[in-house]
Design a protein around this motif. Structure first.
Motif, PDB file in Angstrom:
ATOM      1  N   PHE A   1       0.830  -1.203   0.000  1.00  0.00           N
ATOM      2  CA  PHE A   1       0.000   0.000   0.000  1.00  0.00           C
ATOM      3  C   PHE A   1       0.865   1.253   0.000  1.00  0.00           C
ATOM      4  N   ASP A   2       1.964   1.223   0.735  1.00  0.00           N
ATOM      5  CA  ASP A   2       2.826   2.400   0.809  1.00  0.00           C
ATOM      6  C   ASP A   2       3.533   2.681  -0.508  1.00  0.00           C
ATOM      7  N   ALA A   3       3.491   1.725  -1.422  1.00  0.00           N
ATOM      8  CA  ALA A   3       4.082   1.946  -2.742  1.00  0.00           C
ATOM      9  C   ALA A   3       3.156   2.748  -3.648  1.00  0.00           C
ATOM     10  N   VAL A   4       2.026   3.208  -3.103  1.00  0.00           N
ATOM     11  CA  VAL A   4       1.135   4.094  -3.862  1.00  0.00           C
ATOM     12  C   VAL A   4       2.000   5.239  -4.356  1.00  0.00           C
ATOM     13  N   PRO A   5       1.841   5.599  -5.618  1.00  0.00           N
ATOM     14  CA  PRO A   5       2.774   6.562  -6.230  1.00  0.00           C
ATOM     15  C   PRO A   5       2.959   7.847  -5.421  1.00  0.00           C
ATOM     16  N   GLN A   6       3.960   7.847  -4.573  1.00  0.00           N
ATOM     17  CA  GLN A   6       4.281   9.044  -3.796  1.00  0.00           C
ATOM     18  C   GLN A   6       4.949  10.074  -4.705  1.00  0.00           C
ATOM     19  N   GLY A   7       4.662  11.309  -4.481  1.00  0.00           N
ATOM     20  CA  GLY A   7       5.289  12.367  -5.268  1.00  0.00           C
ATOM     21  C   GLY A   7       4.584  12.634  -6.590  1.00  0.00           C
ATOM     22  N   ARG A   8       3.604  11.841  -6.930  1.00  0.00           N
ATOM     23  CA  ARG A   8       2.851  12.082  -8.151  1.00  0.00           C
ATOM     24  C   ARG A   8       1.652  12.953  -7.839  1.00  0.00           C
ATOM     25  N   ALA A   9       0.849  13.179  -8.822  1.00  0.00           N
ATOM     26  CA  ALA A   9      -0.337  14.020  -8.640  1.00  0.00           C
ATOM     27  C   ALA A   9      -1.265  13.367  -7.612  1.00  0.00           C
ATOM     28  N   PRO A  10      -1.890  14.191  -6.775  1.00  0.00           N
ATOM     29  CA  PRO A  10      -2.808  13.641  -5.773  1.00  0.00           C
ATOM     30  C   PRO A  10      -3.910  12.786  -6.379  1.00  0.00           C
ATOM     31  N   ALA A  11      -4.393  13.161  -7.552  1.00  0.00           N
ATOM     32  CA  ALA A  11      -5.441  12.373  -8.192  1.00  0.00           C
ATOM     33  C   ALA A  11      -4.934  10.964  -8.507  1.00  0.00           C
ATOM     34  N   GLU A  12      -3.689  10.834  -8.916  1.00  0.00           N
ATOM     35  CA  GLU A  12      -3.112   9.512  -9.201  1.00  0.00           C
ATOM     36  C   GLU A  12      -2.974   8.699  -7.919  1.00  0.00           C
ATOM     37  N   GLN A  13      -2.610   9.348  -6.827  1.00  0.00           N
ATOM     38  CA  GLN A  13      -2.477   8.649  -5.553  1.00  0.00           C
ATOM     39  C   GLN A  13      -3.831   8.122  -5.082  1.00  0.00           C
ATOM     40  N   VAL A  14      -4.868   8.937  -5.219  1.00  0.00           N
ATOM     41  CA  VAL A  14      -6.211   8.516  -4.816  1.00  0.00           C
ATOM     42  C   VAL A  14      -6.671   7.351  -5.693  1.00  0.00           C
ATOM     43  N   ALA A  15      -6.414   7.450  -6.997  1.00  0.00           N
ATOM     44  CA  ALA A  15      -6.824   6.377  -7.906  1.00  0.00           C
ATOM     45  C   ALA A  15      -6.086   5.076  -7.580  1.00  0.00           C
TER      46      ALA A  15
END
Length: 150
Positions: A58-72
């Protein structure tokens, strides 16, 4: 006393058995206890490793990317975990999806920060504090869903 008479002597009691070495049954019992304890330790170690693997996943969720990408990405992981718990749950939409995510713990998704999962992947801007709160709630629910299976 006559020379042909036998002299009676007292009965000799053998010494009590020592406590060491134990009888074979005690060795067998000790072996079973050790195997059970090793099994419990291995099971707990395996559960802890699984939990750590899920946390890293779960922590590998794209950190540093756009917030919308992280939510998706967080929503996608939640849907995968939901599919493991209840077939077809990953196809829920809108309020039904949020109610499923709420589970029995509360209303963190339908009334709290988890509502961001509904439209956060489509927003142009998402506040950092709102994103952090939603990801924290999503992470906790993800770990619950993953632990509920297998």
């Amino acid at each position: 006393m006559a020379p042909d008479t036998l002299v009676l002597r007292d009965v000799h009691v053998p010494p009590a058995p020592s406590w060491w070495p134990p009888a074979p049954g005690w060795w067998l019992l000790a072996g079973v206890v050790v195997l059970v304890l090793l099994g419990i330790v291995a099971w707990r170690w395996h559960r802890r490793r699984r939990l750590q693997r899920w946390q890293r996943w779960f922590d590998a969720v794209p950190q540093g990317r756009a917030p919308a990408e992280q939510v998706a990405a967080a929503s996608d992981l939640l849907r995968r975990a939901a599919r493991r718990v209840s077939p077809g749950a990953d196809r829920l939409e809108g309020e039904a999806w949020l109610r499923f995510l709420d589970g029995e713990q509360g209303r963190a998704f339908s009334e709290g920060p988890g509502r961001l999962l509904l439209d956060g992947g489509y927003r142009r801007t998402v506040e950092a504090s709102e994103l952090e709160a939603a990801l924290a709630v999503a992470r906790a629910r993800f770990l619950e869903l993953m632990a509920a299976t297998r």
